[in-house]
Design a protein around this motif. Sequence first.
Motif, mmCIF file in Angstrom:
data_model
loop_
_atom_site.group_PDB
_atom_site.id
_atom_site.type_symbol
_atom_site.label_atom_id
_atom_site.label_comp_id
_atom_site.label_asym_id
_atom_site.label_seq_id
_atom_site.Cartn_x
_atom_site.Cartn_y
_atom_site.Cartn_z
ATOM 1 N N GLU A 92 6.691 5.958 51.791
ATOM 2 C CA GLU A 92 5.772 4.823 51.681
ATOM 3 C C GLU A 92 6.384 3.513 52.140
ATOM 4 N N GLY A 93 7.670 3.316 51.856
ATOM 5 C CA GLY A 93 8.316 2.070 52.244
ATOM 6 C C GLY A 93 8.776 2.055 53.687
ATOM 7 N N LEU A 94 9.288 3.192 54.161
ATOM 8 C CA LEU A 94 9.844 3.243 55.511
ATOM 9 C C LEU A 94 8.983 4.036 56.488
ATOM 10 N N HIS A 95 7.907 4.638 55.994
ATOM 11 C CA HIS A 95 6.958 5.409 56.811
ATOM 12 C C HIS A 95 7.628 6.577 57.544
ATOM 13 N N LEU A 96 8.617 7.177 56.898
ATOM 14 C CA LEU A 96 9.264 8.391 57.406
ATOM 15 C C LEU A 96 8.615 9.554 56.671
ATOM 16 N N THR A 97 7.556 10.062 57.236
ATOM 17 C CA THR A 97 6.730 11.053 56.530
ATOM 18 C C THR A 97 7.156 12.493 56.770
ATOM 19 N N GLY A 98 8.262 12.709 57.450
ATOM 20 C CA GLY A 98 8.755 14.072 57.637
ATOM 21 C C GLY A 98 9.170 14.700 56.325
ATOM 22 N N THR A 99 9.789 13.932 55.464
ATOM 23 C CA THR A 99 10.175 14.418 54.141
ATOM 24 C C THR A 99 8.910 14.546 53.309
ATOM 25 N N LYS A 100 8.705 15.715 52.742
ATOM 26 C CA LYS A 100 7.436 16.003 52.065
ATOM 27 C C LYS A 100 7.542 15.903 50.555
ATOM 28 N N LYS A 101 6.426 15.512 49.942
ATOM 29 C CA LYS A 101 6.314 15.518 48.491
ATOM 30 C C LYS A 101 5.593 16.794 48.116
ATOM 31 N N GLY A 102 6.323 17.706 47.509
ATOM 32 C CA GLY A 102 5.734 18.974 47.082
ATOM 33 C C GLY A 102 5.372 18.899 45.611
ATOM 34 N N CYS A 103 6.277 19.352 44.774
ATOM 35 C CA CYS A 103 6.008 19.402 43.329
ATOM 36 C C CYS A 103 6.320 18.075 42.639
ATOM 37 N N ASN A 104 7.165 17.238 43.248
ATOM 38 C CA ASN A 104 7.613 15.967 42.689
ATOM 39 C C ASN A 104 8.353 16.168 41.360
ATOM 40 N N GLN A 105 8.936 17.364 41.174
ATOM 41 C CA GLN A 105 9.679 17.685 39.961
ATOM 42 C C GLN A 105 11.020 18.348 40.274
ATOM 43 N N GLY A 106 11.388 18.448 41.539
ATOM 44 C CA GLY A 106 12.658 19.056 41.917
ATOM 45 C C GLY A 106 12.675 20.566 41.907
ATOM 46 N N ALA A 107 11.509 21.196 41.937
ATOM 47 C CA ALA A 107 11.452 22.650 41.848
ATOM 48 C C ALA A 107 11.172 23.350 43.166
ATOM 49 N N CYS A 108 10.720 22.629 44.201
ATOM 50 C CA CYS A 108 10.290 23.317 45.421
ATOM 51 C C CYS A 108 11.181 23.059 46.632
#
Length: 164
Positions: free
Chosen positions: A26-42
């Motif tokens: 969101e801050g740097l607009h580098l959208t290659g890194t994905k938000k999956g579970c947002n809990q460190g599990a995926c």
Amino acid sequence: MPLVVNGMEVPAPADARTSLLDHLREGLHLTGTKKGCNQGACGACTVLVDGERILSCLALAVQYDGRRITTVEGLEEDGELHPLQAAFIEHDGFQCGYCTPGQICSAIGMAAEARRGVPSYLSDDLSADVTLTRDEVQERMSGNLCRCGAHNGIIDAIRATVAA
């Protein structure tokens, strides 16, 4: 202090509670890194910090001031794909591609761990050199999930490049 992302100094987020993942996306607009579970599990959010793999959803961006952060966008060199990125294409290591950036960053970090002799659950001798067999790669990559079932292609791509 500034962060160093893909070789460039960038400002840290204004809010110290911002995760590294959210700052990258969101801050740097580098959208290659994905938000999956947002809990460190995926593992979808895996990036490299000073060459070591971390889960960016569990890290605060301000923790990494002055450290070298590499996302999937920073792996190419002179417009050429990283060899592992090319191997994912060659070995059909993706279907939807959502997990691919995290898989690639994790594999690069995993290979560095193996070169340093970091043992895994499968290691019989903690002082022996690490051989990245198929089983060893699968074990070391077990924190990165692919919901499409492209694991065989992922393992083949890793073994053809960074594990070779």
